[in-house]
Structure formats: structure tokens, C-alpha cells
Design a protein around this motif. Sequence first.
Motif, PDB file in Angstrom:
ATOM      1  N   VAL A 377       1.583   1.026  -6.530  1.00  0.00           N
ATOM      2  CA  VAL A 377       2.732   0.613  -6.229  1.00  0.00           C
ATOM      3  C   VAL A 377       3.308  -0.280  -7.459  1.00  0.00           C
ATOM      4  O   VAL A 377       4.617   0.162  -7.784  1.00  0.00           O
ATOM      5  N   ARG A 378       2.779  -0.995  -8.077  1.00  0.00           N
ATOM      6  CA  ARG A 378       3.285  -1.688  -9.105  1.00  0.00           C
ATOM      7  C   ARG A 378       3.681  -0.557 -10.379  1.00  0.00           C
ATOM      8  O   ARG A 378       4.984  -0.375 -10.868  1.00  0.00           O
ATOM      9  N   ASP A 379       2.610   0.343 -10.903  1.00  0.00           N
ATOM     10  CA  ASP A 379       3.079   1.053 -11.914  1.00  0.00           C
ATOM     11  C   ASP A 379       4.113   2.149 -11.629  1.00  0.00           C
ATOM     12  O   ASP A 379       4.857   2.643 -12.487  1.00  0.00           O
ATOM     13  N   LEU A 380       4.166   2.537 -10.447  1.00  0.00           N
ATOM     14  CA  LEU A 380       5.182   3.656 -10.030  1.00  0.00           C
ATOM     15  C   LEU A 380       6.459   2.966  -9.672  1.00  0.00           C
ATOM     16  O   LEU A 380       7.375   3.824  -9.125  1.00  0.00           O
ATOM     17  N   GLN A 381       6.308   1.624  -9.431  1.00  0.00           N
ATOM     18  CA  GLN A 381       7.563   1.197  -8.865  1.00  0.00           C
ATOM     19  C   GLN A 381       7.854   1.671  -7.467  1.00  0.00           C
ATOM     20  O   GLN A 381       9.133   2.036  -7.133  1.00  0.00           O
ATOM     21  N   ILE A 382       7.033   1.828  -6.640  1.00  0.00           N
ATOM     22  CA  ILE A 382       7.240   2.409  -5.221  1.00  0.00           C
ATOM     23  C   ILE A 382       8.002   1.127  -4.408  1.00  0.00           C
ATOM     24  O   ILE A 382       7.313  -0.074  -4.363  1.00  0.00           O
TER      25      ILE A 382
END
Lengths: 505, 332
Positions: A377-382
Motif C-alpha cells: 500500500v505504501r510503495d504503490l501509493q494505493i
Amino acid sequence: MKLAARDIIKDYPGCRALDKVSFEMESGKVYALIGKNGSGKSTLVKLFAGVIQPTDGELLMDGEKLHFKTPKEAHDKGIVTVYQEMSLIPGLTVAENIFLNRMPKKGRMIDWKTAYRKADGLLKTMGVSIDPRALIKDLSMWQKQIVEITRAMSFSPEILMLDEPTSALAQHEVQNLLSFVRKLKEQDIIVIYITHKLQELKQVADEIVVLRDGEFIGQRPVGDIDNREIVHMMFGEVSLRHRPEDVVPGRDIVMSVRGLTQKRTFQNITFDLYRGEVLGIAGMLGSGRTELLRAIFGADKFQEGTVEIEGKRIEKFDPIHLIDAGVGLTPEERKTQGVILMHSVKDNLNYASIRANTIGKYIEDKKKRTENAKKQVRDLQIRIPDMDSPCSTLSGGNQQKVVVGNWLSINPRIMLYDEPSRGIDVNAKQQIFEIMWKGSKEGISTIFVSTELEELLEVCNRILIMCHGKLAGEVDPDKCPIDELYACCMSGEIPPEIVYRRKEA
Amino acid sequence: MRINEFHGRAVKIFILDHIIAIVLILLILFLSFAAPSFLTVTNWLNILKAISMKGVIAFGMTMVIIAGQIDLSIGSVVAIAGVIAAFACENLPGMSGMSLTAAAIIGMLTAVIFSGGLGAFHGFFQVRCGMPAFIITLAAQLFLYGLAGIICGGFPIAGKMPDWFNHIGVGRVGNIPIPAIILVIIFLVSFFVMGYTRIGRAVYAVGGNAEAARLAGINVMTTEIFCFAATAVFATIGGFINSAQVLQATFNFGRGWETDVISAVVIGGTSMTGGVGRISGTMLGIIFIGVIANGMTLLDVSVYMQYVIRATLLFCAVLLSIFLPKLKQKIS
């Protein structure tokens, strides 16, 4: 009879689908309505069909203003649409389908004799020999399409709209349908033919009407215009943003595909994929690109050929073994193949890694699952309300990122993206591309299949062209303008100056 | 004012989320007043004992339904499990001179292995051939009913089992009936499997979207075989308890049990469309069905009226599960 559109505007929340579109059409002609995806073709069709109403502007039929509140009103006015999805009922006969809901009756009983006779008459005037007693499911695709058009014609329409009628047809069936459509002209009606296939419109249309990004670009007789001009009208001057300089393929081969053949869909596909490379596959609908990806991933069976990953030949083709070899696939249909809509974001981010995140062999590691979900969620800015909200509540773009995150959590060596940008907004698209580039820098190789050619040019290091199930060659995106790429996909012929040559370091 | 409104909403949502539990509590309160003998330890142990046979099966059925399938064969599995065990007790000692205990154990093991194989059969044909589980298991129901009849010759095999076998059905540890203990053990095992293991997660995934699960590298066939096998094995255990209580076995034991079992699962909130459901919900559903049967008997309601009430309950539970989400959305 004349049909005219004057300054048609259609606004959707946050975007203008049609912007002051004006044109005129007259009966006895076939008009090809063309444009790339998202150009506003479908919106225009829906307007004529009364499914939606224009925000501003007017439609005129022989000078009379048209105001449709419902599809039925449009139908009553003689505007009949044949949509892409087949709306025939497979278990009923041809006659029943043609007269669905209005079967001829004798008293209160259905008059079968008249029904078959009338259906036969209709089919004969259309110049086709299809048995009205045959069941729809026993017909071939093009015959079904013709029955569908015959049904539309049985309403004696003034305007007949055909929405990509050939998209589901095999190559040899297309010709049958095209000659059928040409004959429709004799009935003195307006035929609006929506397509994105160039060869077809040359054969079938009298004039073309081009839309681009919701704007009317032009209306020209087919005879006066060559393919290059048409493509130029469709795409305009495309200014491509470019992939970062440091997205460059490595020198070692990660995967080699040799002679892959799946009967009827693709034959003898051979190519190599390099470490960190972003490899595009371009081709028209039905060229076999999706099927190729699915076959490599082991999702569908194929007959011949081999795949080697990191020098090791894959022996068993199913998703489990390909995952073990470090391959991930984001499937074409996000909602039906990519995510489990009713399940939470957290669950959906942890399915591909279900075998990895365990204590021992069988017990789930809840902590690892939570950590992984948070990381993705953090890495892909979901953007999500919280981890436990069901995926069905997310926007298309965020859903797609969940699919990608699910795969990144297996730490893949190779990512296969099938139409990742379909149905998601521009911003999310860009983020998906950046995920590919970032993966490339980390040594993940990517294969990217897309209908949107400008995306391929923007994102990829190299583009394979597929045409009718064959690999036509490879193109260098840095040397290839978009109209050339389009022409390559159509014809399967690649001019030597745009052929990809490996840069020697 | 605002705060009140917020609390009102939270309360409403809490009520909707726990509607079955709340109705159950109201029912228990009502029965406590209406039938003085209802709220006693003895009666509750009886409820658990009475519902244990169908209860154990309901946990398996929950897995099958979460996986998006259905198993209609359980009634016949109950019958054939008892028949196989009894048949072994009747014939093995005479044939090979082995002890009755050994014969019973061999019979029971055979029944368990048989039902495991049955589960594999169900799962294989569902996944590989795409046959509807409804039909596969309906065929199995008929087949096993007939097979059980063939084995037992159409008459109950009675009085051949060892005495200790009887304890499985009527014995107590302290004051607690052994069937109730078995029910709780199987509940805990199922609860753990569905909540804490890889296969449990896979069951939810396959039921939620089998194609997406397959593409994510989940073995759909293994997962379904697991669910069907668990159900069949649990049905076998239910069959042992049943036969142990009456010390006999025959082909029409367990006939029609699938109705109550599926009711318990559905009342417990598991969705027939697959992908959603909880083992703890099923426990609640089992108790619900047990309490109603027990309460109605205490109140002298006729058997036929009991059917009417149970049917209404099942119908309303499903209706509720369809409208609950919409109601919830309206409130929040």
C-alpha cells in the motif's frame, strides 16, 4: 433522409466526453465512425440510441429536432443499434430471435408457420441463406451477427448503427459480414459503422467520420484519403513523454520463448526477454497477444514450444509452477480475474504469496501478511479507507494497483502485464508505468501488452508486433512514430528503418 | 444531538451485524419463561447432544459452501459410515477370528478412508469436468443410499458393535455428553483451519473467485477436495455417533439431514454464492436450530408445526442476509 448533429456536448463528472461535435449524414451511405479508445465513439452512439442525453447541442433528422429520453423513443424514430455484445438467445431459433417479444400470433397461440415464413423472407431479402428454424447456438459467429442485423432491419430502421460488428469474428468471417453490410446501402438507410480496423472501413464505408478526444476531427470520402492520413486524423500530433534514461535492458537473457504455438490463436512465437527490460507486445484485437501471455504463465494450454527461465526449462505449465519460477501476471480482466472483489485489500494483496507467508508449511503468518499489505500500500501509493475494506469499493486504478501489489509480494523476476491501464484514470496509468520502470531498475523484466499504442511507445524498450497470431517482428520505440506502429500492427510488415537493433554497450 | 445520532447509528449497525445472535438470545429468554425446564444445565447438555451429529457435519458444509459448492450427499454418508462399521463388526470376527474391538476399529477406519475418497471424487469431477456439485453430490446421495442398503441387506445391523462403541453416542465425561465434546473439538479444529491456515484462506479465495484464485497460484482442485473430504469425514463421524446411540446401522439413517445442516450454515451467515462465511456463525446456527427443536418439543409443538417454523426461519435468514447489506448502507 438526413441526419445532422450540431455542436453536441456531453459532459460527465470531471470530463467532457464530446466537445461540440457537428456533422451531417445522408441515407444510402455507409459512414465509418472511427477513433481510438476513449475518443467518444461509444458516447456518440449512446446519444443516438437514446441511452444518454446530450448536455448541449442538438440532433436533427430531416430538420426535425430529436429529443430522446429513453432508448425506446430512439427506436420508435427508426434508430436501431446492434451492439458489440451479442444479444441473441442461444437456445432459441433464428425466427424466435428475430421476432423476440413480437412473435406472430393466431388467436392467443404463436403462429409458427407465419413466423418461419416471415423470418425466411427477411433473411432472403438480406441475401443470406440461414435456416430460420436453426438454433442460434449452432450458427457461426458471423451468421449470428447477421441474424442480429436482420433483427435490427426487421424494424425497418432509418438509421442502423453497428458497433464493431467484426470484433468477435474470425478473419474469413469478416469478409462475409462486410459484403453483407455493403448490401444494406441499397435499402436507402444511413448505416453508421463503428470500427477501429482500417482495412475494413476501406471496404465497407463511403465516408469516414473521425473523432479524437471527444472532438470532431473531420469527415471525408473514403476514396480521397489514404491510410496514413486516417491514422494521422485518429492520433493527431502525439507528443510522447519518455521513459527515464536509466530504464535500460541488461545484457543477460532472463526468459527465452521458442516456437510457442497454440492452435488457432498464435503460432511459432520465438523471442528473448532481457533482465530489466520492458518489452511491449503490440497487435490488433484478436492478434493473440493476451493468449500468448496467458500461455507463458500457464493459465491456458498450448501445443508446442518451450519456455526457459534463467536457463531452466519450464516443464509444467500452470500458474503455481510459473510463480515458483518467479513470474507474475496481472490478467486482462481485472474484476473477474485479477481481484476477488468481495474480499479485503489485505487479503487481495496476499493471495499470490499465500504459500510464502506461512509459519511452517501450513499455518498462515498473520504478521507477515499485515506487513506485506502495508508495504505494498505504501510503495504503490494505493489509496484505501483501510486494509479491511473490500476491493469492490476501490476505484479502477486502485484495484489495479492491488493486483500489481499482489504480484510484487512474490518478489517476481518477470512481470507480465495484460492491459494494465484499461479503465483507469490518467494519473493511475502513469503510476503503473512508474512501477514498471522502478521494477526494471531493480532487475525485474516486464512484458507489457496494451491496445493503447502510444502507451507502448512511451513505456517500452522494445516492442514486438503480433499480427494474426504470428510474430511480425520487433520495433524500436525510439525510431517509430505512432502511425507507423499502427500500420505495422495492421499489415504485419515492418519497414527496415524502425526495426529494433540491440544497442551494444 | 450529533453525538446521539452517531450513537444511534452505531447501535443500529451493531444490531444488524449481530441480528442472529440477538434473535437467539430473545428466543432463549422467551423459552426460559415459557418452559421452566428449558434453562437448566441438563437441558442444555441435551440440546448439544441432540444437535451434535448434524452440527459436526455443518462445519464441513460451511467450508464447502464458502468454496462456492454444495454437498447433498451427507445424509447417505451418515448411513454408509454406520453400515460399514457395523458390517465389519458383524463379519470380521467370524471370518478371521479377530477381536470385536479390532473389527470395529478397522470398520471405522475403512469408513473414514472411504469418505475421504468420496470427497476426492466430488472435488475432482467438479473442478476437472466443471460438473455442478449439486448434481455430483445428488448422484452420490442416491448411490450411497443404495450401496448402504446392499451392504446391510435392507435390514438394520443391530447389536453387533462392541459396548465401548455405544459410549461414543451416549457416554459422558463427567457430566458432559461425549457427542457434545466431539462437536466442540470439531468446531475448534474447523475454526482454526478456516481462520489460521493456508488452506482455509484458499477456500475463501476459491469461493470468492475461482479463476482469480487459480491465476494467483492457488490449487483449486486440492482446495475443493479438501472441503468435500472434510464434509464427508465429518458426516462419517456424525454417522458413528448416530449408530453408537442406537447400537445399530441401516441405510436410511441420516436421510434428509442435509436440510438442517444447510439451514444451520445459512442461518450462521454463510453466503450461498461463496467466498463469505464464518465457522463461528455456523456454531450459532447449530445452536439456533438445536434450541428451536428443543424449545418446541418442551412446549409440545407438533412435529409438523416444527417443520413449518424451521422453514420460515431458514427463509427469513436468507432474506435477511440479502437485505442486511443494503440496510447497513442506508444507515451509514
